[in-house]
Each structure stands twice: as C-alpha cells, then as structure tokens.
Design a protein around this motif. Structure first.
Motif, PDB file in Angstrom:
ATOM      1  N   UNK A   1       0.820  -1.208   0.000  1.00  0.00           N
ATOM      2  CA  UNK A   1       0.000   0.000   0.000  1.00  0.00           C
ATOM      3  C   UNK A   1       0.859   1.265   0.000  1.00  0.00           C
ATOM      4  N   UNK A   2       1.929   1.270   0.792  1.00  0.00           N
ATOM      5  CA  UNK A   2       2.816   2.444   0.797  1.00  0.00           C
ATOM      6  C   UNK A   2       3.512   2.612  -0.554  1.00  0.00           C
ATOM      7  N   UNK A   3       3.886   1.515  -1.182  1.00  0.00           N
ATOM      8  CA  UNK A   3       4.500   1.604  -2.519  1.00  0.00           C
ATOM      9  C   UNK A   3       3.517   2.231  -3.496  1.00  0.00           C
ATOM     10  N   UNK A   4       2.250   1.789  -3.422  1.00  0.00           N
ATOM     11  CA  UNK A   4       1.226   2.353  -4.305  1.00  0.00           C
ATOM     12  C   UNK A   4       0.967   3.821  -3.984  1.00  0.00           C
ATOM     13  N   UNK A   5       1.012   4.200  -2.693  1.00  0.00           N
ATOM     14  CA  UNK A   5       0.819   5.601  -2.321  1.00  0.00           C
ATOM     15  C   UNK A   5       1.926   6.483  -2.900  1.00  0.00           C
ATOM     16  N   UNK A   6       3.147   5.971  -2.890  1.00  0.00           N
ATOM     17  CA  UNK A   6       4.248   6.738  -3.479  1.00  0.00           C
ATOM     18  C   UNK A   6       4.021   6.932  -4.977  1.00  0.00           C
ATOM     19  N   UNK A   7       3.544   5.878  -5.656  1.00  0.00           N
ATOM     20  CA  UNK A   7       3.283   5.983  -7.093  1.00  0.00           C
ATOM     21  C   UNK A   7       2.169   6.992  -7.375  1.00  0.00           C
ATOM     22  N   UNK A   8       1.094   6.949  -6.572  1.00  0.00           N
ATOM     23  CA  UNK A   8      -0.010   7.890  -6.768  1.00  0.00           C
ATOM     24  C   UNK A   8       0.438   9.323  -6.510  1.00  0.00           C
ATOM     25  N   UNK A   9       1.316   9.500  -5.521  1.00  0.00           N
ATOM     26  CA  UNK A   9       1.825  10.850  -5.237  1.00  0.00           C
ATOM     27  C   UNK A   9       2.677  11.358  -6.381  1.00  0.00           C
ATOM     28  N   UNK A  10       3.420  10.466  -7.035  1.00  0.00           N
ATOM     29  CA  UNK A  10       4.208  10.870  -8.201  1.00  0.00           C
ATOM     30  C   UNK A  10       3.290  11.395  -9.310  1.00  0.00           C
ATOM     31  N   UNK A  11       2.126  10.769  -9.463  1.00  0.00           N
ATOM     32  CA  UNK A  11       1.138  11.254 -10.438  1.00  0.00           C
ATOM     33  C   UNK A  11       0.666  12.659 -10.057  1.00  0.00           C
ATOM     34  N   UNK A  12       0.408  12.862  -8.755  1.00  0.00           N
ATOM     35  CA  UNK A  12      -0.068  14.168  -8.283  1.00  0.00           C
ATOM     36  C   UNK A  12       0.996  15.243  -8.515  1.00  0.00           C
ATOM     37  N   UNK A  13       2.258  14.931  -8.232  1.00  0.00           N
ATOM     38  CA  UNK A  13       3.337  15.899  -8.437  1.00  0.00           C
ATOM     39  C   UNK A  13       3.424  16.285  -9.916  1.00  0.00           C
ATOM     40  N   UNK A  14       3.372  15.276 -10.788  1.00  0.00           N
ATOM     41  CA  UNK A  14       3.440  15.538 -12.232  1.00  0.00           C
ATOM     42  C   UNK A  14       2.279  16.418 -12.682  1.00  0.00           C
TER      43      UNK A  14
END
Length: 455
Positions: A300-313
């Motif tokens: 779940x934390x790995x997926x949260x990091x990926x989703x945050x990368x989308x938000x930053x972009x």
C-alpha cells in the motif's frame, strides 16, 4: 442506565462468542460508529467552513490552512486522554459524554460564523472542534475490547471507516448548502448537526454497554510507551491516517487556491476522496486478516508513493484531471492502509506474548492489554500527521504558490514508510534459532528473532 455494566467478557471463548458475545459486540459497534461518525463530521467542520469564507472575511489561504491545522492538532493531542477514559469511565458512559461535548464547537461556530468576526475568534472555535478528533481514539479502544483477535481487522475497519466517512458526509452537506442556499449561509450546515449530536448521545445511552473487565493499567501504558513497536506503528500510521485526515481537510482549499475552482466547484469534488477512503477501510482490515497486515501495508505504501508521483506531475503541468485522479487514488490507498495498520497493532503484541512463552487466553489477554494501551498513542500520532500535512501545504503555498513542494515531500515520506515496514515486519530474521518454530523452547525476546509477517 448507570447499571449497564457487563461483568464478564471473554470474546476468545468461541462458545461465549457464539451464544452471547457477538450479538452484544455488534450492537455496540453500530452505535459506536454513529457517535464516531458525528465526531468526525464536527472535527472536519473547518474544511467546509473555509469554503464559505469569501473575500469579505479577509482571510488569505495560509490563514485558512492554519485554521484547519489548529483543529487537527487539538484532535490529535486529546486522543491520548480519550483513549484511557474508556477504561476509567466505561465505554458507554464516555461515548455519551464525548458525544455531548460536540455541542461546544457546533454551537460556538453557529454563533460566530459571519464576516467581521475576528481571526482570533475563529481560531478559538477551531480549537474546540478538536474534541471531535478525540472520539476516534476512545471509540477504537472501546471496540478493540469487544472483539476477538480473529475479528479485530474487520471490526476496527468498520468502526474507523464509519467514522472516517463523516469527513465526506459533512463536505457533501456543505456542497448541498452552497449549491442550494449559497455560500453566504454556513449556519445551515451547523444547524443540521446540532440535533444529530444530541441524537448520537441518546443512542449511546440507550444501546451501548460498559465492560467491567476493561481497566486502565498504568503499567501497560508505560510498557506500551517503552515498546519500540508503539512508535514504529505510530510512524506508519502517520503515513496512512495522517494522510487521510490531512488530505481530507486540505483538498477543497487546494482546489480553490491552486486550480482556481469556485467554492461550489471545489465542494462538488472534495467529498469523493474521503468517501472512497472511508468505505474501503474495512476492506483493508479484511485483506490484513487474510494476507497479513504487514504485507498489505508494504504494498500500500509503494502504491501511495506511485499515486503521489502522479499528483506531483499533474501539479507541475497544471493538469486538473491528472491531479484529481492521483489524489483520489491516494484517498483510496490511505483507507486500505488505515485498515491494515490498525490490524497490525493487536497482532504485534500477541506475537510478542507468544514469544515470551504465553499461550491461549493468557497470550490474548496480554496482547489486548498492550494493544489497547498503545492505540491512544498511535492514534494521536497519526492525527498529528494530518497537522503536518496542513502545515506543509501552508508553507508550500506561502513560498511557491502551489502544493507541489509539499507533495514531493510526501512522496519521499511514503518511500521511507515502505522501507520501515519491510525492514521491521517482513524481512526474514537473519539469526533465528533453529528451535524457534518447533516449540521445544521459548524464543528469545530479541526483536530480530520474532516473525511479524502475519500480523
């Protein structure tokens, strides 16, 4: 009603649970959810009130973020005494009292919510809303005592999810008020909740129970505070619940400030993330029951990091659709992580009890004793994560005019949470003794020799 005390309670006894315990536990769970739900609604009030505060209020975005942060902070701090109040006064009794306490912030906000009120007055009222955050800790501690270990992931997930959804509900009510009566009528929102607060207190008084066997144990509190796992889980819970509550409170303000949405446009979007994150929290608990909380939490934390990368972009490119997609995915993942991390807590302490040579009910009792004591601390730390998120947004908007820098910091934090989860709870012990799994001798209490993969 003062006599609603249950003198004997043993949920691990399957016969007791089947014949009597499950029915009582589920009834208490239902009305615990009702009270905690209203508590979250009140705690979240300022995430909605700031959408009503147009230019005539004279408060800039940084000031609004700080109003939200104040309530978050108070709600985090009082979670510790609220958690211990259950054993001191009884789960039913404290639920009634804590529900009635919600009248203070709702009535105060009703009195002052208009242009011309001083910022210091708004700050004082925002402080009062913190009592709604304390309800979570007492409710979770209470329900933890009612259910057997094998059901805790589901029960705690339902209890917390039913409470968390209050964030989405109050935002949805704010949307309906803005859409029908206009942004000049915040008192309508408050007027809706005043009778609901009273109703939740009455329901708790009529239908909940106190558990006499649940006693405050200062030794357990001290032992839990000294245990490294209490603080490791606090850190992880900052990543899950801290993210959920921080994003829930800030989402609408980010949309109006960074993407130029009107209050109505922002309100039409803000409830979606908290709603999905709340509804899916029991799923996180169920997945943890079946797969192990540590495994679910890591992925779940790995997926949260990926989703945050989308938000930053999306933030950098000013893409509202991409921003919404990434942000809503984050909400869903925080809900799953909230369920899986809370499932881990009782499992960790029962695993340690087994490692000390305890078995059966003795091990379960030891696990309940320390997990109950630790939950107030862990819940408080998680809520402080919400404060950190709102302060990070405030600073990011002050310095850069956008939330991009804040999101980049959150991404790095989730990466650290992933590493901690793997290193502490999933990495194979390097020097476990050969006899540890045979039962021929009690395992050493050294932490590297314990296996937490199924907690």
């Amino acid at each position: 009603m003062a006599g609603r005390w249950i003198q004997q309670w043993d949920p691990e006894d399957e016969t007791f649970w089947r014949e009597k315990g499950e029915r009582i536990a589920r009834r208490n769970l239902i009305f615990s959810v009702v009270s905690e739900h209203i508590g979250f609604c009140v705690w979240s009030l300022w995430s909605v009130m700031v959408l009503f505060m147009g230019p005539e209020y004279g408060i800039d975005p940084a000031g609004k973020f700080f109003l939200i942060a104040v309530g978050t902070f108070v709600g985090a701090v009082i979670r510790v005494p609220y958690a211990f109040a259950v054993a001191r006064f009884g789960g039913r009794n404290w639920t009634v009292f804590s529900a009635l306490m919600l009248l203070a912030p709702t009535l105060a906000a009703f009195a002052v919510m208009e242009p011309g009120t001083s910022y210091s007055t708004f700050m004082a009222v925002a402080v009062l809303t913190g009592v709604g955050g304390g309800n979570f800790a007492s409710s979770m501690t209470n329900i933890n005592s009612f259910f057997p270990l094998r059901k805790k992931g589901w029960a705690l997930g339902v209890n917390a999810g039913g409470g968390n959804i209050g964030v989405a509900v109050v935002q949805l009510i704010g949307l309906l008020v803005i859409g029908t009566a206009g942004a000049a009528n915040p008192r309508i929102v408050l007027g809706i909740y005043i009778p609901l607060v009273i109703l939740s207190a009455v329901c708790a008084a009529l239908f909940m129970d106190n558990l006499a066997p649940v006693k405050n144990d200062t030794g357990a509190a001290k032992e839990a505070a000294r245990d490294a796992h209490t603080w490791i889980m606090s850190f992880l819970y900052i990543g899950t619940f801290g993210s959920f509550i921080g994003y829930s409170f800030a989402f609408g303000l980010v949309l109006t400030t960074q993407f130029g949405r009107t209050p109505l446009q922002a309100a039409s979007l803000t409830f979606i993330g908290p709603l999905l994150g709340s509804l899916i929290r029991p799923v996180g608990g169920l997945l943890a029951d079946r797969l192990g909380g540590a495994r679910v939490t890591l992925w779940n934390f790995i997926a949260m990091a990926a989703a945050t990368a989308v938000v930053v972009t999306a933030s950098v490119s000013e893409s509202l659709p991409g921003f919404l997609a990434g942000f809503i995915a984050l909400f869903v993942l925080t809900g799953i992580g909230n369920g899986s991390t809370y499932k881990m807590i009782p499992g960790i302490f029962q695993t340690k009890a087994l490692a000390k040579g305890l078995t059966g009910e003795a091990a379960a009792a030891h696990g309940r004793r320390l997990s109950g004591a630790s939950m107030g601390l862990i819940g408080a730390a998680g809520a402080l994560g919400g404060l950190g998120i709102n302060l990070a947004f405030r600073q990011s908007f002050l310095t850069g005019g956008t939330g991009t820098a804040a999101f980049a910091a959150f991404l790095a934090f989730y990466a650290v949470c992933s590493v901690v989860t793997w290193a502490v709870y999933l990495r194979r012990p390097a020097a476990a003794p050969a006899s540890a799994g045979t039962g021929s001798e009690a395992p050493s209490e050294a932490e590297p020799q314990l296996s937490y993969a199924r907690v």
